[in-house]
Motif scaffolding. Structure first.
Motif, PDB file in Angstrom:
ATOM      1  N   LYS A  73       0.838  -1.199   0.000  1.00 53.32           N
ATOM      2  CA  LYS A  73       0.000   0.000   0.000  1.00 53.32           C
ATOM      3  C   LYS A  73       0.874   1.251   0.000  1.00 53.32           C
ATOM      4  O   LYS A  73       0.634   2.201  -0.729  1.00 53.32           O
ATOM      5  CB  LYS A  73      -0.929  -0.002   1.210  1.00 53.32           C
ATOM      6  N   VAL A  74       1.919   1.247   0.849  1.00 50.56           N
ATOM      7  CA  VAL A  74       2.988   2.250   0.793  1.00 50.56           C
ATOM      8  C   VAL A  74       4.297   1.506   0.992  1.00 50.56           C
ATOM      9  O   VAL A  74       4.446   0.748   1.946  1.00 50.56           O
ATOM     10  CB  VAL A  74       2.839   3.341   1.878  1.00 50.56           C
ATOM     11  N   ASP A  75       5.215   1.688   0.095  1.00 51.20           N
ATOM     12  CA  ASP A  75       6.538   1.063   0.210  1.00 51.20           C
ATOM     13  C   ASP A  75       7.547   2.103  -0.245  1.00 51.20           C
ATOM     14  O   ASP A  75       8.061   2.062  -1.354  1.00 51.20           O
ATOM     15  CB  ASP A  75       6.614  -0.203  -0.628  1.00 51.20           C
ATOM     16  N   LYS A  76       7.835   3.021   0.631  1.00 50.14           N
ATOM     17  CA  LYS A  76       8.629   4.195   0.294  1.00 50.14           C
ATOM     18  C   LYS A  76      10.082   3.990   0.726  1.00 50.14           C
ATOM     19  O   LYS A  76      10.355   3.519   1.835  1.00 50.14           O
ATOM     20  CB  LYS A  76       8.025   5.411   1.001  1.00 50.14           C
ATOM     21  N   ALA A  77      10.994   4.328  -0.146  1.00 51.74           N
ATOM     22  CA  ALA A  77      12.414   4.196   0.187  1.00 51.74           C
ATOM     23  C   ALA A  77      12.788   5.190   1.283  1.00 51.74           C
ATOM     24  O   ALA A  77      12.282   6.307   1.331  1.00 51.74           O
ATOM     25  CB  ALA A  77      13.265   4.453  -1.049  1.00 51.74           C
TER      26      ALA A  77
END
Length: 335
Positions: A73-77
């Motif tokens: 759903k959110v996979d932010k670096a």
């Protein structure tokens, strides 16, 4: 003999039927209703200010958001984290380490939440033999639970909420744990005996008010009915620099909304206290920054407790000592 009368009292814009007792200073249904409305107002204000930012990775420190069926759903670096917070909904039957953030090698800058023998344990391991940990009881009811943790750079700087409730913990240190460094953390969720339904990870140290708001948000999504609003979160104004809510203002506004808006609502010629801010109350002369004893808002409300120059509210109700303290603390905190 206790006597009383029924009357309609507007609270938060809704007319409520209240039984006002006479000759009974120790027990009033009306006061209980007002304090309940005060809590609801504080909760709604908190959620309206915090959730839009905390659930938007473009605006806040959210970097990972997993939901069952939507693992990315959110996979932010992110480049690293010496401070972190996470909120997760899991089965109460889970055991072992249910969530871990570590620097890449065993027993190296590891922050973990584990469950065993009816206890939830938070452990922060700087290196082998150097750690800080605390333990609380597992919830006694429900098949699912929501756990929220925030941790600062210091190993003993952490706070835990279980089903929205701020936990009282004794932190025990072993060896000489040092300040955590700003390095990338590896995240591991889930273990035996149950399922992780949802989690959110933030590379910042959120405050307890933010964690409570998120706990109730995730609790609602995952049908965890035991998650509640805990007024104690307003005592914690520390945390993320990205926080958009002033917890002391939120607590004071809850008191004003429930106790004063029947006379001081929108358009009132007696002074409009709706949507109050520090700036608006200072400009209109009701508050002096940092000086509650010189602020008419405070000392007139204090009159209802005794010692003030005029009793407010003047609709036959009083404010409790804790409500009055919330107003005092807010004014004292204004710069």
């Amino acid at each position: 003999m206790i006597t009383g009368k029924l009357k309609w009292v507007p609270i938060l814009g809704l007319p409520l039927l209240v039984f006002s007792f006479q000759n009974c200073s120790d027990f009033t249904v009306q006061q209980a209703i007002l304090e309940s409305a005060s809590l609801a107002s504080g909760q709604n204000y908190l959620d309206s200010q915090e959730l839009p930012v905390l659930t938007d990775p473009a605006r806040g420190p959210l970097v990972r958001w997993y939901q069952q069926g939507q693992p990315s759903k959110v996979d932010k670096a992110y480049t690293g984290a010496d401070k972190l917070s996470y909120v997760f909904a899991v089965d109460r039957a889970m055991t072992g380490k249910i969530f871990t953030a570590y620097s890449g090698s065993a027993n190296a800058e590891e922050t973990a939440v584990s469950v065993a023998s009816g206890k939830i344990t938070v452990s922060r391991i700087f290196s082998a033999g150097n750690s800080a940990q605390a333990m609380v009881n597992l919830p006694s009811t429900g098949t699912r639970m929501v756990i929220a943790l925030r941790a600062g750079a210091q190993p003993d700087d952490f706070s835990l909420l279980v089903n929205g409730i701020v936990q009282t913990m004794t932190i025990t240190k072993t060896g000489s744990p040092q300040e955590f460094s700003f390095v990338t953390k590896t995240l591991v969720a889930g273990t035996t005996g149950g399922m992780v339904y949802e989690y959110m990870f933030f590379n910042d140290r959120l405050n307890n008010a933010q964690l409570n708001s998120l706990s109730r948000y995730i609790g609602t999504t995952n049908s965890v009915s035991q998650v509640i609003f805990d007024p104690a979160v307003f005592a914690d104004s520390s945390g993320s620099t990205g926080s958009t809510v002033d917890t002391k203002l939120a607590a004071a506004k809850a008191v004003i909304d429930s106790s004063c808006l029947s006379c001081h609502g929108a358009g009132s010629t007696r002074g409009d206290f709706s949507n109050m801010t520090a700036a608006s109350m200072i400009t209109r002369g009701f508050v002096k920054a940092g000086q509650p004893l010189s602020s008419s808002l405070y000392f007139r409300m204090k009159g209802s407790q005794g010692g003030g120059t005029k009793n407010m509210p003047d609709n036959g109700t009083t404010v409790s000592a804790s409500q009055l303290q919330a107003v005092y603390d807010w004014i004292s905190n204004i710069q």
